[in-house]
Design a protein around this motif. Structure first.
Motif: not given
Ligand SMILES: *Cc1c(COP(=O)(O)O)cnc(C)c1O
Length: 404
Positions: A1-9
């Protein structure tokens, strides 16, 4: 899966599934959709509602030439929004006059007249109407596999039967010749032809570049027989192929150019561009309420100036390298690699849809162009290293699918 990078807005309607449910309840249904909710963009990156990060090799369908939310575009738009957002063409306007001046620096030779509108299809409508008006002739010659938009005039020039089905009757006197066919175009242009309309590299039709000798012949025939030559550079224009316009690769100058997509850094815009010698529209004969609005004009002027600050050389260089790498690969699942600059088509020996899905799962968003062509339209600011990542993701995707 793609990287998670920071919180969703901060989202007002919950996560991806909530967004999908809400859109599906009300959407027109016209678009094939992917189960992905995009909420933020920066440069070549997009983030979904879960905070996952993707490389955008679609540029939002060829629009985000400078990447998403380029700081100079942001600043320009922010400043102009505070001053003046709308101003119809019945008045003069500073931002519009600036754009005219920049465009006339940007366009070839004497192509210094402009009609501003809001989309590619609207630019094509304008060009077709203009050709009939100026020549007093009805005929339009277009190419098989060509794509020019979805409104009635542009759709009449568009070839793909699946786009046309159910909407007839379309414009009369429009014919379609095989692309790059010298004999066919010679037979098609006659005393009733108002214009020949072509893409210099067919986009939706599979990323197929024109042949130089074909464009040169069309140019000569149009001149001899009194027809206008229209290049639809909505996708190929503005640096996409490593030149200001794709036509420059072939040293052929049309009478009319249509542009759209990325001209205003992501804001809606389109433009018809034509030779001074063709004269103007008679007053009141054409129009567009939102055309030439100061917000889009300011963004477009900023975009043109950024395109001309070394970006075209970058596109030519990284595009050539990437195309060479792809061609060298000689992968059993790849039939042919086509393209120019950063307009890239990888013709596969299989259907493209599962490849797009596998790429998405690896954090890369790409486009189809017909049933078997993987189309990449990265933002022009993409780096060589980022393209290598895309290359590796594609190899992985093809490998996984081969095993299935
Ligand atoms: C995208 C495109 C159009 C249509 O532009 P819209 O803004 O979607 O109306 C027309 N011609 C070409 C070559 C295109 O790629």
């Amino acid at each position: 899966m793609p990287e998670t990078d920071g919180d969703p807005p901060g989202l007002t309607v919950g996560g991806t599934q909530a967004l999908i449910n809400l859109e599906d309840r009300h959407t027109s249904g016209a678009y094939p959709k992917r189960p992905l909710a995009i909420v933020r963009g920066e440069g070549i990156w997009l983030w979904d509602a879960e905070g996952r990060r993707y490389m955008d090799m679609t540029s939002g369908q060829g629009v985000a030439l400078l990447g998403h939310s380029h700081p100079a575009i942001l600043e320009t738009v922010r400043r102009q929004a505070e001053l003046l957002i709308t101003c119809p063409e019945i008045f003069y306007n500073d931002r519009r006059s600036e754009l005219y001046a920049s465009l006339s620096q940007y366009t070839p030779e004497d192509l210094n007249r402009f009609f501003l509108c809001n989309s590619g299809t609207e630019a094509v409508e304008g060009a077709l109407k203009f050709a009939r008006l100026k020549t007093g002739r009805p005929g339009i010659v277009a190419a098989k596999s060509g794509f020019h938009g979805r409104t009635f005039g542009a759709l009449s020039a568009t070839w793909n039967p699946s786009h046309r089905r159910g909407f007839g009757p379309l414009l009369p006197e429009v014919s379609h010749i095989p692309f790059n066919d010298l004999r066919a175009v010679d037979a098609a242009i006659d005393a009733s032809t108002a214009a020949v309309i072509l893409e210099v590299v067919q986009g939706e039709g599979g990323v197929v570049p024109a042949k130089g000798e074909f464009l040169e012949l069309v140019r000569r025939l149009c001149e001899q027989r009194g027809a206008l030559l229209i290049f639809d550079e909505v996708q190929t224009g503005l640096g996409r192929t490593g030149r200001r316009f794709a036509a420059e690769h072939f040293s052929v100058t049309p009478d009319v150019i249509c542009v759209g997509k990325g001209l205003a850094g992501g804001l809606p815009i389109g433009a018809v561009i034509w030779r001074d010698s063709l004269g103007k529209w008679p007053q009141g004969s054409h129009g567009s309420t939102l055309g030439g609005n100061p917000l889009a004009c300011a963004a477009a002027t900023a975009t043109l100036s950024l395109l001309d600050s070394g970006l075209l050389e970058h596109v030519a260089q990284v595009g050539e390298k990437f195309l060479a790498d792809l061609r060298e690969l000689e992968h059993p699942m790849i039939r042919e690699v086509r393209g120019l600059g950063l307009m890239i088509g990888i013709d596969l020996r299989r259907r493209v849809t599962p490849v797009l899905k596998a790429l998405m799962e690896r954090g890369v968003l790409a486009l189809p162009a017909g049933p078997t062509v993987l189309r990449l339209l990265p933002p022009l600011v993409v780096t060589e290293e980022q393209l290598i990542e895309v290359f590796d993701a594609m190899l992985e995707a093809l490998e996984v699918l081969e095993d299935e």
